[in-house]
Design a protein around this motif. Structure first.
Motif, short mmCIF file in Angstrom:
data_model
loop_
_atom_site.label_atom_id
_atom_site.label_comp_id
_atom_site.label_asym_id
_atom_site.label_seq_id
_atom_site.Cartn_x
_atom_site.Cartn_y
_atom_site.Cartn_z
N TYR A 155 10.83 4.13 7.06
CA TYR A 155 10.33 5.41 6.39
C TYR A 155 11.85 6.33 5.93
CZ TYR A 155 7.56 9.18 5.00
OH TYR A 155 6.78 10.07 4.22
N PRO A 156 11.73 6.70 4.75
CA PRO A 156 13.04 7.27 4.29
C PRO A 156 13.70 8.41 5.29
CG PRO A 156 11.57 7.24 2.51
CD PRO A 156 10.67 6.75 3.54
N LEU A 198 0.30 9.09 8.79
CA LEU A 198 -0.95 8.41 7.82
C LEU A 198 -0.52 6.99 7.75
CD1 LEU A 198 -3.83 9.11 7.31
CD2 LEU A 198 -2.92 9.16 4.87
N ALA A 199 -1.22 6.05 8.43
CA ALA A 199 -0.89 4.63 8.07
C ALA A 199 -2.15 3.77 7.53
CB ALA A 199 -0.40 3.94 9.46
N ALA A 200 -1.99 3.12 6.61
CA ALA A 200 -2.92 2.15 6.05
C ALA A 200 -2.62 0.72 6.19
CB ALA A 200 -3.12 2.53 4.67
N TYR A 201 -3.86 -0.10 6.21
CA TYR A 201 -3.68 -1.53 6.86
C TYR A 201 -4.57 -2.27 5.67
CZ TYR A 201 -2.03 0.83 10.76
OH TYR A 201 -1.55 1.97 11.72
N SER A 202 -4.61 -3.31 5.35
CA SER A 202 -5.55 -4.04 4.58
C SER A 202 -4.96 -5.65 4.80
CB SER A 202 -5.54 -4.16 3.15
OG SER A 202 -4.31 -4.58 2.58
N SER A 203 -5.79 -6.65 4.49
CA SER A 203 -5.96 -8.05 5.01
C SER A 203 -4.56 -8.42 4.26
CB SER A 203 -7.17 -8.75 4.76
OG SER A 203 -6.86 -10.15 4.93
N ALA A 204 -4.27 -8.12 2.97
CA ALA A 204 -3.39 -8.75 2.33
C ALA A 204 -1.83 -8.15 2.36
CB ALA A 204 -3.61 -8.80 0.77
N VAL A 244 0.74 -1.21 0.13
CA VAL A 244 -0.04 0.02 0.10
C VAL A 244 0.96 1.51 -0.25
CG1 VAL A 244 -1.77 1.34 1.18
CG2 VAL A 244 -1.60 -1.11 1.25
N TYR A 245 0.42 2.10 -0.98
CA TYR A 245 1.18 3.48 -0.83
C TYR A 245 0.25 4.57 -0.68
CZ TYR A 245 3.36 7.70 -2.71
OH TYR A 245 3.79 8.90 -3.11
N LEU A 246 0.36 5.55 -0.11
CA LEU A 246 -0.50 6.64 0.18
C LEU A 246 0.11 8.00 -0.28
CD1 LEU A 246 -0.91 5.75 4.09
CD2 LEU A 246 -2.67 5.65 2.20
N GLN A 247 -0.50 8.74 -1.18
CA GLN A 247 -0.40 9.93 -1.86
C GLN A 247 -1.13 10.93 -1.21
OE1 GLN A 247 -1.31 10.13 -5.98
NE2 GLN A 247 -0.48 12.34 -5.93
N THR A 248 -0.67 12.02 -0.57
CA THR A 248 -1.44 13.13 0.00
C THR A 248 -1.43 14.22 -0.72
OG1 THR A 248 0.65 13.73 1.37
CG2 THR A 248 -0.90 12.22 2.25
N SER A 249 -2.43 15.17 -0.31
CA SER A 249 -2.52 16.46 -1.39
C SER A 249 -1.31 17.27 -1.11
CB SER A 249 -3.72 16.93 -1.05
OG SER A 249 -4.01 17.16 0.48
N PHE A 257 7.17 -2.54 8.64
CA PHE A 257 5.79 -1.89 8.01
C PHE A 257 6.21 -0.83 7.46
CE2 PHE A 257 2.21 0.93 8.85
CZ PHE A 257 1.22 0.20 8.08
N TYR A 258 5.67 -0.57 6.05
CA TYR A 258 5.84 0.44 4.83
C TYR A 258 4.97 1.25 4.73
CZ TYR A 258 9.80 -2.96 4.16
OH TYR A 258 10.70 -3.94 4.33
N ALA A 259 3.66 1.07 4.90
CA ALA A 259 2.57 1.88 4.31
C ALA A 259 2.07 2.83 5.23
CB ALA A 259 1.33 0.93 4.18
N VAL A 260 2.98 3.95 5.21
CA VAL A 260 2.85 5.28 6.19
C VAL A 260 3.38 6.41 5.32
CG1 VAL A 260 3.16 4.22 8.41
CG2 VAL A 260 5.30 4.96 7.17
#
Length: 731
Positions: free
Chosen positions: A552-553, A120-126, A42-47, A135-138
């Motif tokens: 995170y970088p 901002l962190a995101a999680y899904s079942s897969a 998962v990748y998060l793009q913010t405004s 954990f990377y989806a932040v």
């Protein structure tokens, strides 16, 4: 001797070779491991990167297959949290619908939020598994009360701590065989330290060296196991001596000779004392084996690996001996030009306030062919840019999620203005060490099989007795009515099995989008049965967060030079209305939504009562002891009375506000202080790879940035940006 023998390709039938059985096994053992560990990233793009309280926060979620980066359809729910870094507490959490691999999301930043750094962190079942340690989806962001409080970037404090490490190419130094020795120097915060020094052989200076990028470098030399080697640093000066890695008396060495668009060339060498044997060189990218070359190694062997069907990214070349034992490995970055080339063209470079802007977007692949792509676009005030954050869709999927550990300034390697980026990438991978690649075979074995999700799309529910162990002749009901407070969304009937179990699906959450879904047991009011439904998803997420390393970088070290920032007078403060509190003259009245209000009205039709212990119509306490006709039931009590349970639906969608200025409205005296001019997370280019969007400038007199990121249906990634100025019309 030169061997050029590809025996495996993802898109072609293996070529028959005399060692086909060994090649088959080397390919199948890796690909079976990666297949059994299928997952998403998962990748998060913010405004934008910096926000103020009391404004909307817009984001786009990309849920892509971890191997080929195509939009994933494995899951329907993305669990999202906003976490305050200072306390490591989630200040906000909700569920969003994943639609064909994408999430269009927003949240409102309350004025109660403290200033500081948030995640901002995101999680899904897969994508969020118990098996994984990282954990990377932040996405990191900064929240301020007002942009006037934007802190200046302080220079990095000097750090006397220095960690200096050497990395032999291929894994080992072998006596008598020339090798490249990579090195990396960082301080206690993981920030790079540029160094220079001397390699000593038996206390005699052998060669001088210095770092060439971000504290990394490398040099060629031929080690001798009978001699002592160490490194002395000159800058920064250090008294201690840094020993080299162990030098083996005999062994094999793998070296990268050339990396072009067409092929990779490796040199395999072994000690002269060793007998000739057949060796195998396997090339894999993200768990997919693309080729295996084999040849008879005597002293030296050149091996060429074609790159025609190999995707962009980190490739792992592993050398196996005749018994299929891995003896050396090399990470190399391949096909960096295989990406989406995103060209953004504005109709003007400079605009007046409230001008209309027309933006044409053109997306092509590495061959200049048009591509249908799913893009996210944001246009915002440059003052709200986080210059230290070097994370984008390319760095996230192609570097950060592929290596163990935090990477310093990964965006550098994808900026075409940096002419040494390929050399720098080679150094980055050279100084990672063995088993840093997440798709390395031993790492896949360590994950175990199968992967164990932490959250799930489906939620288990059960119909059972209100009082466990109670005896009743009542037949257990099996029907459940699913509905939302909005009656226009209709109703649906769910059925439990004979044991009372049933499942709440993502579609059931959709019915209550922006609010709650209601589940009513289809049973008489006096029924002794009820629905048990509890969602512990975020509790499980929080428990797992405590034991995972969030990667995170590492922030970029910025030069401490003064910049001409726009004056704050261009951003006048907006006058905000004071909070208005609505109260009722009727003592004890409770404000409810429409549906709960209807339940409240119905509850007044019967003389129900609540005992002192909070039990509705308690048989152990007569009505005259507990019932108060003037007492209103709480929402929870109303739901219990009508045998209804709730589950929170998807967080509601919101349309990004876009004003339209014409000959009349352009003279509107109401100020327009929008710092985010445009946000559109679902731009899809046509068959010509083109898309066009329009937006209007605000009254802010400054520079604006445009950021575009996206992915194609076959997994090509891309990012682009542009900027323009807005000036107040002198007329």
């Amino acid at each position: 001797m030169l061997f050029y023998l590809p025996t495996y390709s993802q898109n072609s039938t293996p070529t028959v070779s005399e060692n086909k059985t060994v090649s088959d096994n080397l390919a199948e053992q890796l690909q079976s491991l990666s297949k059994n560990n299928a997952s998403d990233l998962v990748y998060l793009q913010t405004s934008k990167g910096i926000y103020e309280t009391e404004e909307d926060f817009w984001f786009k979620g990309y849920v892509l297959d971890a191997q080929n980066f195509t939009p994933s359809v494995r899951n329907k729910i993305l669990f999202v949290q906003l976490i305050q870094d200072k306390t490591d507490k989630a200040v906000w959490e909700n569920k969003y619908e994943i639609e064909n691999g994408f999430v269009n999301g927003h949240l409102f930043l309350q004025d109660t939020l403290q200033e500081g750094i948030y995640t901002l962190a995101a999680y899904s079942s897969a994508s969020y598994m118990k098996n994984t340690k990282e954990f990377y989806a932040v996405k990191k962001l900064e929240i301020l009360k007002t942009i006037n409080h934007k802190p200046t970037i302080n220079p990095v404090a000097k750090d006397s701590t220095l960690q200096f490490t050497t990395f032999p190419e291929g894994g080992n130094l072998v006596s008598g065989i020339q090798s490249t020795l990579g090195f990396k120097a960082v301080n206690s915060k993981g920030l790079p330290v540029n160094v220079s020094g001397t390699l000593y052989e038996s206390d005699k200076p052998l060669l001088d060296f210095k770092s060439s990028h971000a504290g990394m470098g490398g040099f060629l030399f031929t080690p001798d196991a009978n001699k002592k080697y160490y490194i002395q640093l000159k800058e920064p000066a250090r008294k201690e001596q840094f020993p080299l890695a162990k030098i083996y008396q005999n062994g094999k060495v793998l070296q990268l000779v050339r990396n072009t668009k067409e092929e990779l060339t490796f040199k395999v060498s072994q000690s002269v004392i060793l007998n000739p044997e057949t060796v195998y060189l396997r090339l894999q990218v993200r768990g997919v084996v693309y080729s295996i070359a084999s040849g008879l190694l005597k002293k030296e062997l050149l091996v060429k690996i074609p790159l025609k069907d190999v995707p962009q990214g980190i490739a792992e070349a592993t050398l196996f001996d005749s018994s299929s034992k891995p003896v050396a490995e090399q990470l190399v970055y391949v096909n960096q030009d295989q990406k989406l080339n995103i060209k953004a063209e504005l109709d003007k470079n400079n605009y007046n306030t409230r001008d209309k802007s027309n933006l044409k977007i053109k997306v092509t692949d590495q061959n200049g062919q048009p591509v249908i792509a799913h893009l996210g676009l944001s246009v915002y005030d440059k003052l709200y840019q986080n210059k230290q954050d070097s994370k984008n869709i390319l760095t996230h999927y192609l570097l950060s999620t592929q290596l163990k550990g935090n990477i310093y300034d990964p965006a550098y390697y994808f900026d075409e203005r940096n002419k040494d980026r390929q050399e720098a990438l080679n150094l980055l991978l050279l100084t990672q060490g063995w088993r840093s690649y997440v798709w390395e075979e031993s790492n896949l074995i360590e994950l175990g099989n199968p992967l164990r999700p932490i959250v799930f799309d489906n939620l288990k529910a059960k119909i059972g007795l209100k009082n466990a162990g109670a005896i009743t002749k009542e037949h257990q009901p099996q029907g459940i009515k699913l509905f939302a407070a909005d009656e226009h969304k209709g109703t649906q009937i769910l059925m439990a099995d004979a044991t009372g179990n049933f499942t709440v699906t993502p579609n059931d959450l959709k019915k209550g989008e922006g609010d709650y879904s209601y589940l009513k047991l289809l049973a008489p009011p006096e029924s002794k049965y009820h629905i048990t439904l509890k969602d512990f998803s975020f509790e499980e997420i929080n428990n797992e967060r405590k034991i995972k390393a969030t990667l995170y970088p590492i922030p970029t070290i910025l030069e401490t030079k003064k910049e001409a920032l726009p004056t704050f007078s261009d951003r006048p403060k907006t006058n905000k209305l004071k909070e208005v509190l609505i109260t009722s003259k009727k003592k004890g009245s409770i404000l409810r939504d429409k549906f709960i209000g209807e339940l409240d009205s119905k509850s007044q039709l019967k003389p129900d009562y609540i005992c002192p212990y909070g039990i509705l119509n308690c048989p152990n306490h007569p009505p005259f002891q507990a019932y108060d006709s003037n007492k209103q039931l709480t929402e929870a009590q109303l739901l219990t009375y009508f045998n209804i349970v709730t589950i929170k639906g998807y967080y509601g969608k919101k349309v990004f506000y876009e004003p339209i200025y014409d000959e009349v409205t352009i003279n509107d005296s109401s100020p327009d202080y929008r710092n985010t001019l445009f946000w559109k997370p679902d731009i899809i280019t046509n068959e010509q790879g083109e898309a066009t969007v329009d937006f209007f400038c605000s009254d802010i007199n400054t520079m604006f940035l445009g950021n575009i990121e996206g992915v194609s249906g076959d997994g090509l990634l891309g990012a682009g940006n542009f900027e323009f100025s807005v000036r107040k019309n002198a007329n």
